[in-house]
Design an enzyme around this catalytic site. Structure first.
Site, PDB file in Angstrom:
ATOM      1  N   ARG A 100      33.894  43.323  35.114  1.00  0.00           N
ATOM      2  CA  ARG A 100      34.082  44.607  34.426  1.00  0.00           C
ATOM      3  C   ARG A 100      35.542  44.978  34.596  1.00  0.00           C
ATOM      4  NH1 ARG A 100      30.732  50.222  34.367  1.00  0.00           N
ATOM      5  NH2 ARG A 100      29.521  48.889  32.991  1.00  0.00           N
ATOM      6  N   HIS A 127      30.892  45.936  25.175  1.00  0.00           N
ATOM      7  CA  HIS A 127      29.926  46.094  26.266  1.00  0.00           C
ATOM      8  C   HIS A 127      28.663  45.312  25.862  1.00  0.00           C
ATOM      9  CE1 HIS A 127      28.108  47.507  29.796  1.00  0.00           C
ATOM     10  NE2 HIS A 127      28.043  48.802  29.581  1.00  0.00           N
ATOM     11  N   GLN A 130      25.116  45.830  27.535  1.00  0.00           N
ATOM     12  CA  GLN A 130      24.469  47.093  27.171  1.00  0.00           C
ATOM     13  C   GLN A 130      23.808  46.996  25.799  1.00  0.00           C
ATOM     14  OE1 GLN A 130      24.478  50.244  29.057  1.00  0.00           O
ATOM     15  NE2 GLN A 130      22.809  50.504  27.606  1.00  0.00           N
ATOM     16  N   ASP A 217      27.484  58.083  23.249  1.00  0.00           N
ATOM     17  CA  ASP A 217      28.154  57.619  24.471  1.00  0.00           C
ATOM     18  C   ASP A 217      29.173  58.697  24.840  1.00  0.00           C
ATOM     19  OD1 ASP A 217      29.248  56.042  26.529  1.00  0.00           O
ATOM     20  OD2 ASP A 217      30.493  54.849  25.174  1.00  0.00           O
ATOM     21  N   CYS A 256      23.832  55.042  26.683  1.00  0.00           N
ATOM     22  CA  CYS A 256      24.012  53.978  27.678  1.00  0.00           C
ATOM     23  C   CYS A 256      24.139  54.540  29.085  1.00  0.00           C
ATOM     24  CB  CYS A 256      25.235  53.129  27.314  1.00  0.00           C
ATOM     25  SG  CYS A 256      26.789  54.028  27.325  1.00  0.00           S
ATOM     26  N   ARG A 284      18.631  46.935  31.107  1.00  0.00           N
ATOM     27  CA  ARG A 284      19.839  46.215  31.538  1.00  0.00           C
ATOM     28  C   ARG A 284      19.453  45.049  32.446  1.00  0.00           C
ATOM     29  NH1 ARG A 284      24.674  48.722  31.500  1.00  0.00           N
ATOM     30  NH2 ARG A 284      25.360  46.591  31.875  1.00  0.00           N
TER      31      ARG A 284
HETATM   32  N1  NVA Z   1      32.309  53.775  26.698  1.00  0.00           N
HETATM   33  C1  NVA Z   1      31.963  53.988  28.096  1.00  0.00           C
HETATM   34  C2  NVA Z   1      30.753  53.197  28.452  1.00  0.00           C
HETATM   35  C3  NVA Z   1      30.278  53.428  29.873  1.00  0.00           C
HETATM   36  C4  NVA Z   1      29.104  52.579  30.241  1.00  0.00           C
HETATM   37  C5  NVA Z   1      33.134  53.633  28.986  1.00  0.00           C
HETATM   38  O1  NVA Z   1      33.785  52.614  28.736  1.00  0.00           O
HETATM   39  O2  NVA Z   1      33.395  54.376  29.925  1.00  0.00           O
HETATM   40  N1   CP Z   2      25.853  51.932  31.002  1.00  0.00           N
HETATM   41  C1   CP Z   2      26.585  51.402  32.011  1.00  0.00           C
HETATM   42  O1   CP Z   2      27.244  50.354  31.853  1.00  0.00           O
HETATM   43  O2   CP Z   2      26.496  52.087  33.172  1.00  0.00           O
HETATM   44  P1   CP Z   2      27.403  51.880  34.473  1.00  0.00           P
HETATM   45  O3   CP Z   2      28.812  52.270  34.100  1.00  0.00           O
HETATM   46  O4   CP Z   2      26.794  52.784  35.502  1.00  0.00           O
HETATM   47  O5   CP Z   2      27.344  50.436  34.883  1.00  0.00           O
END
Ligand code: NVA
Ligand code: CP
Length: 298
Positions: A100, A127, A130, A217, A256, A284
């Site tokens: 990540r 992502h 997700q 989101d 998400c 997930r």
């Molecule tokens: N678009 C959000 C998704 C979090 C799971 C982010 O990147 O923070």
């Molecule tokens: N939706 C998601 O990816 O959650 P986290 O940021 O908690 O992993």
């Protein structure tokens, strides 16, 4: 399939095979195969996570493997060691890696330089884990996406929207994206996407009208904290009861998570649709186990 780096590079057949296997692994939880037995999988995270971290750690263990969580602050990557050197070290020691981070190119480089199966656990561009969980949830809740309209209300060019747009292109469902004018997908991306079933609008009611799935989101993704000007543009794009009054009968709401109540979604809507939203979170685990099984076979 050697890596899982994006929805963009998956075929429709690969997506549906992963979803079928996710459903099988969900049904057989506690009694399925353990193809990661004896393996160690690294998890490099340079952004926060609850769902992704926990679901991968649990999933790797349930498949017989050992997860090794590596926060950026704990490894030399956080002090400037290049990703390609990190990749060449880990590639000689662990069996796979989940990353990540910010730049998609870092995940691509890790895959190239490590030579081990690599999974994108969220970048600024995509992502994919997700979206696979979301598609599984749509299948479980509505029987599938054929003939269904999916709406995404919010940031039109975030990792979530980009992955949803690629999923619509690959699987052929109708996707309506509603975003403020300054936060829509740019023309060069839409030309590359080349998907007539994806529509872009500044009108959230237009996108929500007749939709079977309403998806949203956060307005500010990780790394964008404090961008108050951006956040201010999203006021009319809240998923609330008024907006949902335009959706199809029997619609579901996806988020998400994490959710910011009073911003992209109201408390009332989130709690009304909590059963499906937390089913989505649970999925997930099952979707990622399917990815791990597929990569273990490659
Ligand atoms: N678009 C959000 C998704 C979090 C799971 C982010 O990147 O923070
Ligand atoms: N939706 C998601 O990816 O959650 P986290 O940021 O908690 O992993």
């Amino acid at each position: 399939m050697k890596h899982l780096l994006s929805i963009q590079e998956l075929s429709a057949e690969e997506i549906t095979a992963l979803l079928d296997d996710a459903a099988r692994l969900k049904a057989e939880r506690g009694g399925h195969e353990q193809p990661l037995a004896g393996q160690t999988w690294a998890m490099i995270f340079t952004k926060s996570s609850t769902r992704t971290r926990v679901s991968f750690e649990v999933g790797i263990r349930e498949l017989g493997g050992f997860p090794m969580f590596l926060s950026k602050n704990d490894i030399q990557l956080g002090r400037g060691e290049p990703i390609k050197d990190t990749a060449r070290v880990l590639g000689r020691m662990v069996h796979g890696c989940i990353i990540r981070t910010f730049a998609q190119q870092d995940v691509v480089d890790f895959a190239d330089f490590s030579g081990i199966p690599t999974i994108n656990a969220l970048t600024d561009d995509e992502h994919p884990c997700q979206i696979l969980a979301d598609l599984l949830t749509v299948k479980e809740s509505l029987g599938g996406w054929e003939g269904k309209k999916i709406a995404f209300i919010g940031d039109g060019f975030s990792n979530m929207t980009i992955s949803w747009m690629w999923a619509a292109k690959k699987l052929g469902f109708e996707l309506a994206v509603a975003s403020p004018a300054d936060y829509q997908p740019p023309a060069d991306f839409l030309a590359k996407l080349d998907a007539p079933q994806v529509s872009i609008t500044t009108d959230p009611v237009l996108a929500a009208t007749g939709a079977h799935v309403i998806n949203t989101d956060v307005w500010l993704s990780m790394g964008q904290e404090g961008q108050q000007e951006k956040e201010a543009a999203f006021g009319p794009f809240q998923v609330n009861a008024d907006l949902l009054s335009h959706a199809a009968n029997g619609h579901i709401v996806l988020h998400c998570l994490p959710a910011y109540r009073g911003k992209e979604i109201t408390e009332e809507v989130l709690e009304k649709h909590a059963a499906v939203i937390f089913q989505e979170a649970e999925n997930r685990l099952h979707a990622q186990k399917a990815i791990l099984v597929a990569l273990a076979k490659s």
